[in-house]
Write a protein that holds these residues in place. Structure first.
Motif, PDB file in Angstrom:
ATOM      1  N   ILE A 199      -3.378   1.621   5.219  1.00 51.02           N
ATOM      2  CA  ILE A 199      -2.303   1.370   6.010  1.00 51.02           C
ATOM      3  C   ILE A 199      -2.594   1.474   7.444  1.00 51.02           C
ATOM      4  O   ILE A 199      -2.129   0.971   8.248  1.00 51.02           O
ATOM      5  N   ARG A 237       0.690  -1.239   0.112  1.00 47.94           N
ATOM      6  CA  ARG A 237       0.055   0.101   0.104  1.00 47.94           C
ATOM      7  C   ARG A 237       0.801   1.331   0.089  1.00 47.94           C
ATOM      8  O   ARG A 237       0.376   2.327  -0.673  1.00 47.94           O
ATOM      9  N   LYS A 238       2.002   1.236   0.834  1.00 49.79           N
ATOM     10  CA  LYS A 238       2.771   2.447   0.683  1.00 49.79           C
ATOM     11  C   LYS A 238       3.466   2.528  -0.889  1.00 49.79           C
ATOM     12  O   LYS A 238       3.577   3.697  -1.139  1.00 49.79           O
ATOM     13  N   LYS A 265       0.766   9.247  -5.697  1.00 43.96           N
ATOM     14  CA  LYS A 265       0.979  10.679  -5.606  1.00 43.96           C
ATOM     15  C   LYS A 265       1.983  11.153  -6.615  1.00 43.96           C
ATOM     16  O   LYS A 265       1.838  12.540  -7.294  1.00 43.96           O
ATOM     17  N   SER A 278      -4.431   7.777  -3.421  1.00 43.82           N
ATOM     18  CA  SER A 278      -3.227   7.776  -2.638  1.00 43.82           C
ATOM     19  C   SER A 278      -4.023   7.452  -1.180  1.00 43.82           C
ATOM     20  O   SER A 278      -3.505   7.014  -0.065  1.00 43.82           O
ATOM     21  N   ALA A 293       0.599   3.890  -2.915  1.00 44.11           N
ATOM     22  CA  ALA A 293       0.038   5.484  -2.393  1.00 44.11           C
ATOM     23  C   ALA A 293       1.465   6.296  -3.262  1.00 44.11           C
ATOM     24  O   ALA A 293       0.980   7.376  -3.536  1.00 44.11           O
ATOM     25  N   GLU A 346      -5.346   4.242  -0.100  1.00 40.50           N
ATOM     26  CA  GLU A 346      -4.110   3.511   0.227  1.00 40.50           C
ATOM     27  C   GLU A 346      -3.807   3.734   1.982  1.00 40.50           C
ATOM     28  O   GLU A 346      -3.384   2.913   2.458  1.00 40.50           O
ATOM     29  N   GLU A 347      -3.710   4.960   2.103  1.00 40.16           N
ATOM     30  CA  GLU A 347      -3.271   5.559   3.378  1.00 40.16           C
ATOM     31  C   GLU A 347      -4.202   5.111   4.413  1.00 40.16           C
ATOM     32  O   GLU A 347      -3.668   4.875   5.782  1.00 40.16           O
ATOM     33  N   GLU A 348      -5.393   5.144   4.152  1.00 39.17           N
ATOM     34  CA  GLU A 348      -6.496   4.933   5.044  1.00 39.17           C
ATOM     35  C   GLU A 348      -6.213   3.354   5.280  1.00 39.17           C
ATOM     36  O   GLU A 348      -6.358   2.900   6.754  1.00 39.17           O
TER      37      GLU A 348
END
Length: 148
Positions: free
Chosen positions: A84, A61-62, A69, A77, A65, A80-82
């Protein structure tokens, strides 16, 4: 075992209609089920194996993301951060850089390694000791720096 907790969390996320939480939890459940049904896998999954799976999910996911970006897709992005954040909640607390350096220094002293040529030996011990508590890239970077 994480699997039982995940099932309960999924039910709660469904009732709360929390889509971000639900996506992350479902990703974890799918990855765990896939690992259990793989050829040659053990009957019961160890906690260490579960942590490796979660680390892999976070890493994927990082990377996604970062790509989003770079392409100017902040909307993707953020998704994906949610996820993570949801997956990270099931990981052990991550150590900070100073703590990792201290542990690596102890491993180097105890193993008697004093050259970069033997980095693999230290990496094996460090990865075992810091499993789930630190990022693999950071471990490699710090081991190399201390042996150089």
């Amino acid at each position: 075992m994480i699997a039982n907790t995940i099932d309960q969390e999924i039910k709660q996320a469904m009732l709360a209609k929390n889509q971000a939480q639900l996506r992350g939890l479902r990703a974890i459940k799918a990855a765990l089920l896939l690992a259990k049904t793989e050829k040659g896998s053990a009957e019961e999954m160890t906690e260490e194996a579960e942590m490796k799976i979660l680390q892999r999910l976070i890493k994927q996911r990082k990377e996604s993301a970062d790509i989003y970006k770079q392409q100017g897709r902040e909307d993707l992005s953020i998704i994906e951060e949610e996820e993570i954040a949801v997956i990270s909640a099931f990981m052990p607390t991550q150590l900070d850089r100073a703590e990792i350096e201290k542990i690596i220094a102890q491993i180097i002293v105890s193993s008697g390694v004093n050259s970069v040529k033997e980095m693999g030996k230290v990496m094996g011990l460090a990865n075992k000791e810091l499993a789930g508590k630190a990022d693999g890239k950071l471990i490699a970077e710090l081991v190399k720096a201390q042996l150089a």
